[in-house]
Structure formats: structure tokens, C-alpha cells
Design an enzyme around this catalytic site. Structure first.
Site, PDB file in Angstrom:
ATOM      1  N   GLU A 305       0.819  -1.211   0.000  1.00 36.31           N
ATOM      2  CA  GLU A 305       0.000   0.000   0.000  1.00 36.31           C
ATOM      3  C   GLU A 305       0.855   1.265   0.000  1.00 36.31           C
ATOM      4  O   GLU A 305       0.557   2.245   0.671  1.00 36.31           O
ATOM      5  CB  GLU A 305      -0.959   0.001   1.202  1.00 36.31           C
ATOM      6  CG  GLU A 305      -1.923  -1.172   1.196  1.00 36.31           C
ATOM      7  CD  GLU A 305      -2.915  -1.147   2.342  1.00 36.31           C
ATOM      8  OE1 GLU A 305      -4.092  -1.457   2.101  1.00 36.31           O
ATOM      9  OE2 GLU A 305      -2.516  -0.811   3.475  1.00 36.31           O
ATOM     10  N   ASP A 379      -8.254  -9.255   3.386  1.00 39.73           N
ATOM     11  CA  ASP A 379      -8.115  -8.140   4.328  1.00 39.73           C
ATOM     12  C   ASP A 379      -9.216  -8.123   5.374  1.00 39.73           C
ATOM     13  O   ASP A 379     -10.118  -7.295   5.301  1.00 39.73           O
ATOM     14  CB  ASP A 379      -8.105  -6.812   3.566  1.00 39.73           C
ATOM     15  CG  ASP A 379      -7.697  -5.628   4.439  1.00 39.73           C
ATOM     16  OD1 ASP A 379      -7.273  -5.850   5.586  1.00 39.73           O
ATOM     17  OD2 ASP A 379      -7.797  -4.484   3.980  1.00 39.73           O
ATOM     18  N   GLU A 407     -13.304  -3.007  11.259  1.00 37.23           N
ATOM     19  CA  GLU A 407     -13.201  -2.214  10.035  1.00 37.23           C
ATOM     20  C   GLU A 407     -14.215  -2.647   8.970  1.00 37.23           C
ATOM     21  O   GLU A 407     -14.775  -1.812   8.256  1.00 37.23           O
ATOM     22  CB  GLU A 407     -11.783  -2.340   9.485  1.00 37.23           C
ATOM     23  CG  GLU A 407     -11.550  -1.687   8.139  1.00 37.23           C
ATOM     24  CD  GLU A 407     -10.162  -1.942   7.608  1.00 37.23           C
ATOM     25  OE1 GLU A 407      -9.888  -1.513   6.481  1.00 37.23           O
ATOM     26  OE2 GLU A 407      -9.341  -2.570   8.316  1.00 37.23           O
TER      27      GLU A 407
END
Length: 716
Positions: A305, A379, A407
Site C-alpha cells: 500500500e 483483508d 473495520e
């Protein structure tokens, strides 16, 4: 320090009931036990023998006085040696001669294990908590308090406990400006501006809570870190936190930015094979240990990332990790090198990238390096198959990384008890060495003979009074700690302990609350990502449904990349006819996942692109099953609301009201997920809804028009 925290909390409790049940005390409420239990416990707690010659021993004595005082109405009197029937003795053979005289077998307990046993001393019954170290005695004291809190008998005790994993860490994704990435409970609890001069008493309570569930380390800063965290002013701030945590057996760790030699060191490169870079890290490690005695080591996110890493210089992950390991090794430090790697330059299935980058280096990592692997390959989705790295790197210690903060599971307002998710992964069989090669056995070292082992959890802790943004999210912190201590525990039993310690021992509360918790994660899967769908959340902030997300800088940040819906069907083909990600698993697993007739239905669309009319185990078509799963998730949330409403009057009004409000939010948002997803996928399936299924109340364009630019917890 611990005594200061006790006094401080006492002032808060004296302020009145409005503060006494706001969730601050977590599972360490220590409210009086029922009268029918109190007399029995008091008979077994007539005096307390706990030497306090060290800060850890003092913390143990303080906790027992505080806990037993609250549970039994007043603390047992302190004594130098057991002289009364029903005494409790806590310590080590070195600190308590009476314990040494018992000749208890403490072998195999190591530095953190303990023994709880009912014994006789001078002919009188007593209870002992014995360990080889003060830290082990502290853990044993918390276990004893948990028994009393959950109304368990103290007669005939014979409990031996030692952690299955060496490192049991929280990873805080906290930035130096107090913003928490993927945090839904306020700003960071670390007040960097006031440190090191002001050590908030909350830091002590944080340490107490973690020690009570066996967590022994904390990474203070975000993996997307600033190099400033490694400068002397911030190291002194971290040292102040380490001073607070040390009596509770907790080490401090830091996320290290790989490019720090350039950004704060004045070098022109961060190449891990450059001698000047290697020397810079050696000097930095020595500096850190001078400032922070007992420092644990580094957590590193590299070449993922956009983060800098060794691949920027044509080097491998092993090259980068080993450079840092070399710097830390003389001080006893370790490196946790994250395997969450992917880049837009890699055109292959993102599911495969970590395996492709790490497996070739299985025998290349230094002895003080762990590779930290997320539970799944994408993820932290509501459901993922276990990561193919587990079982594929037998020569390298692999450290589990779970996400405690939600999340992708509704943030703080959705009730989603995550222990079943953790348990599902830990019990998954990799078949790396035949049947029984579970993920738990990979990470506890028993499968491949590793001594350095660990589990990390991305923390859900913030500055909110209740620590985690909602009362039920506390259960995920609690469950993570318990499973990091022993990855073979059952999630339902953990839930039972948490409910008893947090709300009530009344079976009329415990049974329905545990039942709703145990189905709550599956409900989230149903209304968000049923049948193996994944990564369908809004872009960036991951709030709300976004199955239509497409375009942008990279394909694997879009939803359409993962669901691949078209007129023929839906799902990502990872079988041999597709990306062949299944080949990264051991043959028995690959064969099961790679065949549409044998893959578990919960992973069907993860591994296969399936026709809309594919016949499911229920006899329904895939389309009908998909629609009904979405609705099933909403229905479960409605059921939780009814259950919780029925507990009014059995749980204090303040906490009951907040949970009720959050469940109402969850029902609204579960319905939103269901309606938006069906409206979108129906444009591909072109099929009517199954009988009894209500159509979405709005056209697809309405759901697509919704925007949330200030959703909490996004990266900055």
C-alpha cells in the site's frame, strides 16, 4: 503507581452510579457477588498473604485487595504468613517460605504460568496461587478473581495454566496526532503531547485489563508509521508508557518505518544491504534500549500500500527483516514482519501475492523474526478461508494477526462477537503434515517445533469512556486475549465468562446474551457478504454497501474485482480454471476448495464463479439462496433487538440504553445492506425475488448516490 490508579478510580465510583456503569471498568467491575455465594467465598478468603517486594508483586496485591474487596464487601486482611483457615497465598517459592514448604510442582509453567490449588497449611485449608515469577503470580491472581466473578467454586482447585503462545500483542493503529486509523472509539488513548510528564491513570487501567487476559505486549503506533516515532523525544514518551506497563508484564514495541534512515538519519538510502544503513539501525536499536529498558522490538509494514521497503532496492523481505533482526538481537529484541503485501504492479490475484513473495524465503529469516500473517489472504473480511501461508512455511515462525477493531464488520455500532471468527480460523486444518495440522498448531509452534510464537490483534481501543466504542466490542478485546493465551478455547465459553463479568451472573441474562453473541458474526456475514462474497464495502472508509465500486487507481480496491457478477453468474474463480489460488493450499484442501461440488458453501463465491441457477444444498437456486441469506442476516438482528429489549431491568439502564440504540442502528444498516445489494445484483441475475422476499424500497440509483466523506476511521 497502581495504588494511585486505585485511589483515582475510587473517586470516580464515589461520584455516583452515573459513572459506575458506563463501561469504563470493562470486565473488572468487581461488584458484590450474590449473597448465597458471598459466605462461601469469605470462608475461603479469611486473610491474604501476598508479598509486595517488587512492583509486579505490589500490583498483584493491589488487584486482589481491590477485587476481593469489591466482590466480598471488604478485602481480606493482609498477613505476613498464613495463620487462619481459608487463607489465600499468592507468590513464588522464593517470595513465600510457606509456598516453598509445600513442594508444589511448578515445572513446565515457565515464566508466565501459574498453579491454583486447594491445599492444607498447618492442618488448615488454604488456597494458593503459585508461580515461578511474579508475573505468573499476577496472571494467577486474575484467574482467581475471574473464578469469583463468575461464581465458580473455590474448593478442590487444581488448575495449571501456562500460555501456549509466547507473544500476545495488541497492535495499535494510532498516529502521533492521536488519530486512530480504523478506530471507532474516539482518539488515541496515548496523549503524546503530555507524555512523558503526565502519565494518565487510564494507562494503568489499560495495563490491568490486558494483564487480566494474558496480553503481554503492545505496539504503540500505526503500521503506517511516521519515522518521528523513533526520534529521542518520542522514545522518551514511549519509555514513560513502558514504565507504567512493566509491572503488569507488558512490553512496549514500536512500528518502524523502513525509510527512517533517510527521513531522520540523514542517509541517502535505506538499502538493507548497505553497511551504513545496517550500522544506523544498530545504533538506533542501542539508543532505544538505553531509553526503554526491556523494549520488545519492531513491527514492520513494508512494500505494501505504498509503504517503503526492501523491494525498493531490489532486495527481499528476508533481507529487510534480517537487517532489523541483526540490530535487535544483542538486546533480545524481535522483528514482526507483516505479510500483508500487495501492489498495483502485480497483475495476478491479490489472494496469491503474499504466498508468492514469502514462501520462496522460508529458510531465509533470522531466528528472531516472525512473519505476521493476517487470518485470511485479502483483508479482515467478515469471513475468509484461512491464509494459504499457514502450513506453507514450516521453517519460519508465523504469527497470527486478527483484527479486533471492526473495520469491515459494521464499526462500533454493529454487534459482532468475533471469537467465532477467530476460532474458525484457528481450527481450520491446513493438512500441511496430514490431518490435524490446524492453524492453531502452526502458530503455537507445535506443528513445526518453533519456540518463538505469537498472536497479534489490531486494537479497538480509544478514548471513549467504554474504551471500545460500544459495550459489546469489549468482548472482542477480551476474547482475543483469552485465545492468544490458549488458541484451543471455545468461543462460547469465553462469551459466558465475559457476560458474567460484564453484566450479570443471572442465568436469565447469561444464556440469552451468550446465544445472541454466538450468532451475531454469522448475521453480519449474511447481510454483508454471504456465500463467500467479499470486499463489497464502500471505497476507502469501508462504511456501508458498495458492490458497484469500480475504477480508481487500482482494480483490487474495487468491489467489482472481487464479485465479478455478470449475466452468467457471480464469484471469483480461484480454481484451476481461474487464478488457481487453490494450488497454494495443501492438496486435500486445494481439492476441496477447488471443486464447486465440495467447496463449503460459505466459501463458494470466494473460489468459484457460479451460475445464478446453480442448485444449492437447500435445493434453492444460487440467486434465491443469496437473497434469502441477506434477509436472514436482517432477521437475526431483529431477534437480537427483541432479546435485548426483554432484558430491560436486568441490566443497568445506561448500558442497556446504549446497546439498544446501537442495535436499532444495526437493524437499519443491515436492511440497507440487504436492499442495496439485492438491487445491484438483480441487474445481473435478471431473476425475480424468491417468494416472500420484499423488494428494495428504493431504486439502485438511490443507494449508489449515498456518500459518506466523513466516515470515521479511514486512513489519512
Amino acid at each position: 503507581m497502581a495504588r494511585t490508579a486505585v485511589a483515582w478510580l475510587g473517586l470516580l465510583l464515589a461520584a455516583g452510579p452515573a459513572l459506575s456503569e458506563d463501561g469504563y471498568e470493562l470486565w473488572l467491575r468487581y461488584v458484590p457477588v450474590a449473597a448465597d455465594h458471598a459466605a462461601g467465598y469469605q470462608a475461603r478468603a479469611t486473610e491474604l498473604v501476598v508479598p509486595a517486594a517488587t512492583p509486579t508483586a505490589q500490583a498483584t496485591r493491589d488487584e486482589l485487595q481491590r477485587g476481593l474487596g469489591g466482590l466480598l464487601g471488604k478485602p481480606p486482611p493482609l498477613a505476613a504468613r498464613a495463620g487462619r483457615e481459608g487463607a489465600i497465598l499468592v507468590g513464588t517459592p522464593a517470595s513465600l517460605p510457606q509456598l516453598a514448604a509445600l513442594g508444589l510442582d511448578l515445572s513446565g509453567l515457565g515464566e508466565e504460568g501459574y498453579l491454583l490449588r486447594s491445599v492444607r497449611i498447618d492442618g488448615r485449608p488454604a488456597t494458593v496461587v503459585a508461580a515461578n515469577t511474579d508475573t505468573g503470580a499476577l496472571y494467577g491472581a486474575f484467574h482467581l478473581l475471574r473464578l469469583v466473578q463468575t461464581a465458580q467454586p473455590l474448593d478442590g482447585l487444581d488448575i495449571r495454566e501456562a500460555p501456549r503462545l509466547k507473544l500476545r500483542l495488541l497492535n495499535h493503529w494510532d498516529n502521533l496526532d492521536r488519530y486512530v486509523e480504523r478506530g471507532y472509539a474516539g482518539e488515541s488513548i496515548w496523549d503524546w503531547h503530555k507524555l512523558p510528564g503526565w502519565k494518565d491513570p487510564r494507562y494503568t487501567d489499560y495495563a490491568r485489563a490486558n494483564a487480566s487476559i494474558g496480553i503481554n505486549g503492545t505496539v504503540l503506533n500505526n503500521v503506517n508509521t511516521s519515522a518521528q516515532a523513533l526520534t529521542p523525544p518520542y522514545l522518551r514518551k514511549a519509555a514513560a508508557l513502558a514504565e507504567v506497563f512493566r509491572p503488569y508484564g507488558i512490553k512496549v514495541y514500536l512500528s518502524a518505518r523502513f525509510s527512517a534512515p533517510i527521513e531522520i538519519g540523514g542517509l541517502e538510502t535505506a538499502d538493507p544491504l548497505d553497511p551504513a544503513v545496517r550500522q544506523w539501525w544498530k545504533d538506533k536499536a542501542a539508543e532505544i534500549y538505553r531509553i526503554i529498558p526491556g523494549f520488545g522490538g519492531f513491527l514492520v509494514k513494508a512494500n505494501s500500500e505504498g509503504q517503503p521497503g526492501p523491494q525498493d532496492y531490489g532486495r527481499s523481505h528476508a533481507d529487510g527483516a534480517n537487517m532489523l533482526a541483526e540490530a535487535l538481537a544483542p538486546h533480545g529484541g524481535i522483528v514482526m514482519w507483516r505479510a500483508f503485501v500487495y501492489s498495483h504492479e502485480e497483475p495476478d490475484d491479490r489472494h496469491k501475492q503474499a504466498y508468492n513473495e514469502f514462501v520462496p524465503h522460508d529458510d531465509s529469516f533470522a531466528p528472531n523474526v516472525l512473519v505476521q500473517v493476517k487470518n485470511g489472504a485479502i483483508d479482515f473480511q467478515p469471513r475468509e478461508p484461512f491464509h494459504p501461508l499457514f502450513g506453507a512455511m514450516p521453517k519460519t515462525p508465523l504469527m497470527m494477526e486478527f483484527q479486533i477493531t471492526k473495520e469491515y464488520l459494521g464499526f462500533a455500532t454493529h454487534l459482532a462477537y468475533l471469537a467465532p471468527l477467530y476460532e474458525e480460523t484457528l481450527r481450520a486444518d491446513t493438512y500441511a503434515q496430514g490431518p490435524g495440522s490446524t492453524v492453531a498448531r502452526v502458530i503455537d509452534g507445535s506443528l513445526d517445533g518453533h519456540v518463538l510464537t505469537g498472536m497479534a490483534g489490531v486494537a479497538n481501543i480509544g478514548s471513549d469512556r467504554n474504551w471500545s466504542g460500544s459495550h459489546f466490542d469489549q468482548a472482542n478485546w477480551f476474547a482475543f486475549g483469552r485465545l492468544a493465551w490458549n488458541p484451543y478455547l471455545e468461543s462460547a465459553a469465553i462469551a459466558g465468562d465475559w457476560v458474567r463479568m460484564t453484566f450479570s451472573n443471572d442465568p436469565a441474562v447469561v444464556e440469552p446474551v451468550v446465544a445472541m453473541m454466538m450468532g451475531s458474526r454469522e448475521a453480519v456475514v449474511d447481510y454483508m457478504t454471504p456465500l463467500g462474497l467479499h470486499h463489497l464495502m464502500g471505497r476507502g472508509h469501508h462504511y456501508g454497501p458498495g458492490p458497484w465500486v469500480s475504477g480508481g487507481p487500482r482494480a483490487d480496491w474495487t468491489s467489482v474485482y472481487y464479485h465479478r457478477a455478470d449475466a452468467q453468474g457471480i464469484g471469483f474463480d480461484r480454481s484451476a480454471s481461474g487464478s488457481n489460488a487453490v494450488a497454494q493450499y495443501a492438496p486435500p484442501v486445494a481439492g476441496r476448495f477447488g471443486n464447486v461440488d465440495t467447496v463449503p458453501e460459505e466459501f463458494l463465491l470466494w473460489f468459484h464463479h457460479v451460475p445464478w441457477d446453480h442448485r444449492m444444498a437447500s435445493g434453492r437456486t444460487l440467486w434465491d439462496e443469496l437473497v434469502l441469506r441477506y434477509g436472514r442476516g436482517v432477521d437475526y438482528v431483529r431477534g437480537m433487538r427483541r432479546t435485548w429489549h426483554g432484558l430491560s431491568g436486568k441490566i443497568d439502564a445506561e448500558r442497556h440504553a446504549q446497546v439498544a440504540a446501537f442495535l436499532a442502528i444495526q437493524e437499519d444498516e443491515a436492511q440497507w445492506w440487504r436492499d442495496a445489494s439485492i438491487a445491484y445484483f438483480q441487474t445481473f441475475s435478471k431473476r425475480p425475488l424468491p417468494a416472500g422476499a420484499e423488494p428494495p424500497p428504493h431504486p439502485l440509483s438511490y443507494y449508489q448516490s449515498l456518500e459518506f466523506p466523513y466516515a470515521p476511521g479511514d486512513g489519512k
